[in-house]
Scaffold this motif. Structure first.
Motif, PDB file in Angstrom:
ATOM      1  N   GLU A  46      38.652  30.275  37.571  1.00  0.00           N
ATOM      2  CA  GLU A  46      39.243  31.589  37.822  1.00  0.00           C
ATOM      3  C   GLU A  46      38.152  32.510  38.323  1.00  0.00           C
ATOM      4  O   GLU A  46      37.043  32.514  37.798  1.00  0.00           O
ATOM      5  N   ARG A  49      39.684  38.805  38.211  1.00  0.00           N
ATOM      6  CA  ARG A  49      40.986  39.035  37.566  1.00  0.00           C
ATOM      7  C   ARG A  49      41.257  40.533  37.578  1.00  0.00           C
ATOM      8  O   ARG A  49      40.538  41.309  36.968  1.00  0.00           O
ATOM      9  N   HIS A  53      46.737  41.128  36.853  1.00  0.00           N
ATOM     10  CA  HIS A  53      46.720  39.683  36.595  1.00  0.00           C
ATOM     11  C   HIS A  53      46.494  39.435  35.128  1.00  0.00           C
ATOM     12  O   HIS A  53      46.999  38.601  34.477  1.00  0.00           O
TER      13      HIS A  53
END
Length: 53
Positions: A46, A49, A53
């Protein structure tokens, strides 16, 4: 040893780290490289963010 090369791990990380701060990118690449030397295969799953999100 895994079939994942250091270059392949760094390439995969590059896609996830496009929108993060440059210092975070640099440290992530360092971590991947250091871990690889110890036969630990780190994969970034990931990146940035957002609050949504």
């Amino acid at each position: 040893m895994s079939d994942l090369s250091l270059d392949k791990l760094l390439q995969k990380a590059e896609n996830k780290l496009q929108d993060v701060h440059e210092i975070v990118q640099e440290k992530a690449y360092e971590l991947i490289g250091q871990a690889y030397k110890e036969s630990i295969f780190v994969s970034i799953t990931e990146g940035f963010r957002s609050i949504e999100h």
